[in-house]
Enzyme design. Structure first.
Site, PDB file in Angstrom:
ATOM      1  CG  HIS A  98      -0.229  -0.096   2.524  1.00  0.00           C
ATOM      2  ND1 HIS A  98       0.243  -1.304   3.000  1.00  0.00           N
ATOM      3  CD2 HIS A  98       0.116   0.826   3.451  1.00  0.00           C
ATOM      4  CE1 HIS A  98       0.834  -1.121   4.168  1.00  0.00           C
ATOM      5  NE2 HIS A  98       0.776   0.170   4.470  1.00  0.00           N
ATOM      6  CG  HIS A 100       1.111   5.418   4.243  1.00  0.00           C
ATOM      7  ND1 HIS A 100       0.296   5.391   5.355  1.00  0.00           N
ATOM      8  CD2 HIS A 100       1.833   4.271   4.287  1.00  0.00           C
ATOM      9  CE1 HIS A 100       0.530   4.267   6.039  1.00  0.00           C
ATOM     10  NE2 HIS A 100       1.457   3.579   5.417  1.00  0.00           N
TER      11      HIS A 100
HETATM   12  P1  AMP Z   1       1.867   0.555   7.464  1.00  0.00           P
HETATM   13  O1  AMP Z   1       2.159   0.734   8.930  1.00  0.00           O
HETATM   14  O2  AMP Z   1       2.767   1.336   6.553  1.00  0.00           O
HETATM   15  O3  AMP Z   1       1.798  -0.920   7.110  1.00  0.00           O
HETATM   16  O4  AMP Z   1       0.420   1.167   7.237  1.00  0.00           O
HETATM   17  C1  AMP Z   1      -0.743   0.486   7.584  1.00  0.00           C
HETATM   18  C2  AMP Z   1      -1.775   1.507   7.832  1.00  0.00           C
HETATM   19  O5  AMP Z   1      -3.037   0.878   7.819  1.00  0.00           O
HETATM   20  C3  AMP Z   1      -1.657   2.222   9.203  1.00  0.00           C
HETATM   21  O6  AMP Z   1      -1.416   3.603   8.998  1.00  0.00           O
HETATM   22  C4  AMP Z   1      -3.004   1.953   9.855  1.00  0.00           C
HETATM   23  O7  AMP Z   1      -3.511   3.074  10.546  1.00  0.00           O
HETATM   24  C5  AMP Z   1      -3.880   1.585   8.677  1.00  0.00           C
HETATM   25  N1  AMP Z   1      -5.021   0.734   8.980  1.00  0.00           N
HETATM   26  C6  AMP Z   1      -5.019  -0.388   9.736  1.00  0.00           C
HETATM   27  N2  AMP Z   1      -6.258  -0.912   9.777  1.00  0.00           N
HETATM   28  C7  AMP Z   1      -7.057  -0.097   9.043  1.00  0.00           C
HETATM   29  C8  AMP Z   1      -8.436  -0.103   8.712  1.00  0.00           C
HETATM   30  N3  AMP Z   1      -9.279  -1.059   9.158  1.00  0.00           N
HETATM   31  N4  AMP Z   1      -8.923   0.904   7.935  1.00  0.00           N
HETATM   32  C9  AMP Z   1      -8.094   1.861   7.498  1.00  0.00           C
HETATM   33  N5  AMP Z   1      -6.771   1.918   7.758  1.00  0.00           N
HETATM   34  C10 AMP Z   1      -6.257   0.955   8.533  1.00  0.00           C
END
Ligand code: AMP
Length: 138
Positions: A98, A100
């Site tokens: 993903h 950001h």
């Molecule tokens: P990373 O830490 O780069 O893997 O980013 C994962 C992101 O997913 C984090 O910023 C979380 O806040 C986000 N995240 C986790 N669960 C959810 C969810 N159910 N809906 C939206 N974002 C989420």
């Protein structure tokens, strides 16, 4: 077990959807680092940026660009950080590639990037560049 983004893509968990097409879903991050912080996610599972097929990278970043443009035109952001964490050491918490897209409004933003310069006096930069170059695949 499915990761949380696969479950969101399959409609098992709700999300605040920003964009969707056949290959890509973009949702608001549940932890809004800044207002409008968005995640751009390929629907086909792959674990991270480094292992993603090139066509997936192309599609995800094309959507990330459009979302960044919309954050500037619609939210009044002054800049945008585009970030993809690879590996837990780099802060990746969800094992599904993903990107950001984080709008930046100024010094009051909840997101800070700090790249602190290290002492590299003992590092041979041309040699280091050659080592990385050797590992670049076609
Ligand atoms: P990373 O830490 O780069 O893997 O980013 C994962 C992101 O997913 C984090 O910023 C979380 O806040 C986000 N995240 C986790 N669960 C959810 C969810 N159910 N809906 C939206 N974002 C989420």
């Amino acid at each position: 077990m499915k990761d949380i983004f696969c479950r969101i893509i399959d409609g098992e968990i709700p999300c605040a959807k920003v964009y969707e097409d056949d290959d890509v879903l973009a949702i608001l991050d549940i932890s809004q680092t800044t207002k409008g912080h968005t995640l751009v996610i390929p629907k086909a599972h792959c674990s991270d940026f480094l292992s993603a097929p090139k066509e997936t990278i192309d599609k995800v970043f094309a959507v990330a660009q459009r979302i960044g443009q919309a954050q500037i035109s619609m939210l009044g952001a002054k800049g945008v950080n585009i970030l993809s964490n690879v590996g837990s050491e780099a802060g990746q918490s969800v094992p599904h590639f993903h990107v950001h897209v984080i709008p930046r409004y100024g010094k009051d933003s909840g997101f800070q990037v700090t790249m602190k310069e290290q002492d590299i006096s003992s590092v041979d930069l041309p040699r280091l560049a050659c080592v990385i170059k050797e590992g670049i695949k076609e």
